[in-house]
Design a protein around this motif. Structure first.
Motif, mmCIF file in Angstrom:
data_model
loop_
_atom_site.group_PDB
_atom_site.id
_atom_site.type_symbol
_atom_site.label_atom_id
_atom_site.label_comp_id
_atom_site.label_asym_id
_atom_site.label_seq_id
_atom_site.Cartn_x
_atom_site.Cartn_y
_atom_site.Cartn_z
ATOM 1 N N ALA A 33 82.770 84.866 11.032
ATOM 2 C CA ALA A 33 82.876 86.279 10.651
ATOM 3 C C ALA A 33 82.226 86.475 9.285
ATOM 4 N N MET A 34 81.202 87.305 9.242
ATOM 5 C CA MET A 34 80.397 87.472 8.038
ATOM 6 C C MET A 34 81.130 88.266 6.971
ATOM 7 N N VAL A 114 86.179 81.388 11.756
ATOM 8 C CA VAL A 114 86.085 81.159 10.311
ATOM 9 C C VAL A 114 85.528 82.415 9.666
ATOM 10 N N GLY A 115 86.047 82.778 8.497
ATOM 11 C CA GLY A 115 85.494 83.942 7.807
ATOM 12 C C GLY A 115 85.732 83.906 6.318
ATOM 13 N N HIS A 116 84.804 84.505 5.585
ATOM 14 C CA HIS A 116 84.876 84.597 4.128
ATOM 15 C C HIS A 116 85.003 86.052 3.692
ATOM 16 N N CYS A 117 85.833 86.314 2.686
ATOM 17 C CA CYS A 117 85.949 87.639 2.076
ATOM 18 C C CYS A 117 86.331 88.653 3.156
ATOM 19 N N TRP A 118 85.511 89.659 3.376
ATOM 20 C CA TRP A 118 85.755 90.623 4.453
ATOM 21 C C TRP A 118 85.945 89.880 5.775
ATOM 22 N N GLY A 119 85.133 88.868 5.970
ATOM 23 C CA GLY A 119 85.233 88.056 7.174
ATOM 24 C C GLY A 119 86.504 87.234 7.257
ATOM 25 N N GLY A 120 87.133 86.958 6.117
ATOM 26 C CA GLY A 120 88.407 86.261 6.143
ATOM 27 C C GLY A 120 89.478 87.101 6.810
ATOM 28 N N THR A 129 94.351 88.453 17.926
ATOM 29 C CA THR A 129 94.107 89.347 19.061
ATOM 30 C C THR A 129 93.367 88.661 20.209
ATOM 31 N N ASP A 130 93.273 87.327 20.159
ATOM 32 C CA ASP A 130 92.620 86.585 21.242
ATOM 33 C C ASP A 130 93.278 85.213 21.342
ATOM 34 N N THR A 131 93.962 84.977 22.425
ATOM 35 C CA THR A 131 94.718 83.735 22.589
ATOM 36 C C THR A 131 93.834 82.518 22.835
ATOM 37 N N ARG A 132 92.526 82.715 22.919
ATOM 38 C CA ARG A 132 91.637 81.596 23.210
ATOM 39 C C ARG A 132 91.276 80.777 21.983
ATOM 40 N N TYR A 133 91.601 81.250 20.796
ATOM 41 C CA TYR A 133 91.278 80.493 19.584
ATOM 42 C C TYR A 133 92.214 79.315 19.410
ATOM 43 N N ARG A 134 91.652 78.220 18.885
ATOM 44 C CA ARG A 134 92.428 77.014 18.640
ATOM 45 C C ARG A 134 92.490 76.645 17.158
ATOM 46 N N ALA A 135 91.808 77.400 16.323
ATOM 47 C CA ALA A 135 91.862 77.172 14.878
ATOM 48 C C ALA A 135 91.344 78.413 14.174
ATOM 49 N N CYS A 136 91.892 78.688 12.996
ATOM 50 C CA CYS A 136 91.469 79.841 12.200
ATOM 51 C C CYS A 136 91.384 79.419 10.745
ATOM 52 N N VAL A 137 90.253 79.733 10.098
ATOM 53 C CA VAL A 137 90.057 79.416 8.685
ATOM 54 C C VAL A 137 89.749 80.706 7.937
ATOM 55 N N VAL A 138 90.571 80.989 6.935
ATOM 56 C CA VAL A 138 90.442 82.205 6.139
ATOM 57 C C VAL A 138 90.062 81.823 4.708
ATOM 58 N N VAL A 166 96.364 77.809 11.093
ATOM 59 C CA VAL A 166 95.550 78.565 10.139
ATOM 60 C C VAL A 166 95.389 77.739 8.866
ATOM 61 N N ALA A 167 94.162 77.672 8.355
ATOM 62 C CA ALA A 167 93.900 77.109 7.030
ATOM 63 C C ALA A 167 93.400 78.224 6.128
ATOM 64 N N GLY A 168 93.919 78.275 4.906
ATOM 65 C CA GLY A 168 93.513 79.311 3.969
ATOM 66 C C GLY A 168 93.043 78.710 2.657
ATOM 67 N N PHE A 169 92.028 79.334 2.065
ATOM 68 C CA PHE A 169 91.440 78.856 0.807
ATOM 69 C C PHE A 169 91.311 80.045 -0.142
#
Length: 239
Positions: A33-34, A114-120, A129-138, A166-169
């Motif tokens: 996510a940009m 994965v997303g940064h800033c707005w994309g985070g 909103t989608d059960t198909r994801y297996r990892a999320c990085v914010v 979820v991993a967050g930075f």
């Protein structure tokens, strides 16, 4: 070099930049996510292009949807900021996920976001909103506590719908999200029983990975976060 697919969402054409790793599949995949500095075209967004390349070099098929396709590329950033809608964004992410799921190269059971800033914020929203994801990085996602333009609910209230770790930075010198915001994000995931790991960096503010902006970029913190993010993705998306 990326391959560009054009999908139609709500009657509007949306470019998706696709990067594929060396070797043969099936491989895990990432929706990237940009951030909002790329609102006038992914092709002009040096940071997002480089991030996609690095993820592909790490062995992931990467899809970058142009989530600002709802407006002309020449339209002012402030307008896009004000008019941005979660329902439009969810539709963008859904068709991007569908594209990945249909690729022979992709293992459909191993897709992260994965997303940064707005994309985070978009990454949090997409995972919720989608059960198909297996990892999320914010990475330093702001506005997670807010609803966006569609009269919907704040993204943070969707925490219980996130189906994956979820991993967050975050930078401790940031104001959006502030350290207090990050505490609230973490509490929401904790309360929802979502596995998570948060990493917070002293001496770093917003967009500390954004190397095209020397005034923001923090090389040491950025590389540490990059290594931890890849380790997290490897644990969650690789056999």
């Amino acid at each position: 070099m990326p391959r560009i697919e054009t999908l139609t969402v709500g009657g509007s054409p949306m470019e998706v930049f696709l990067y594929e790793p060396a070797g043969t599949g099936p491989t895990p995949a990432i929706v990237l996510a940009m951030h909002i500095p790329g609102h006038d075209g992914i092709e002009k967004d040096e940071f997002t292009l480089k991030t996609a390349e690095r993820l592909a070099e790490a062995g992931y098929v990467v899809a970058v949807p142009f989530i600002f396709h709802w407006w002309p590329k020449s339209e002012a950033r402030d307008l896009k900021n004000r008019e941005f809608r979660d329902d439009w964004t969810i539709a963008d992410l859904t068709v991007t996920m569908d594209l990945l799921q249909g690729m022979e190269r992709v293992d459909p059971a191993r897709v992260g976001i994965v997303g940064h800033c707005w994309g985070g914020r978009v990454a949090w929203l997409g995972a919720a909103t989608d059960t198909r994801y297996r990892a999320c990085v914010v990475f330093y996602g702001g506005r997670i506590r807010l609803a966006m333009a569609d009269q919907g609910i704040p993204a943070i209230e969707r925490a219980g719908d996130i189906p994956c770790p979820v991993a967050g930075f975050f930078g401790n010198e940031d104001s959006n999200p502030s350290p207090e915001d990050v505490d609230i994000y973490e509490a929401a995931l904790e309360d929802a029983g979502v596995p998570h790991e948060f990493h917070r960096y002293d001496g770093a503010g917003h967009a500390f990975q954004n190397f095209p902006s020397p005034e923001r970029y923090c090389p040491a913190q950025s590389e540490d976060a990059w290594g931890k993010a890849l380790a997290f993705l490897g644990r969650e998306l690789r056999p």
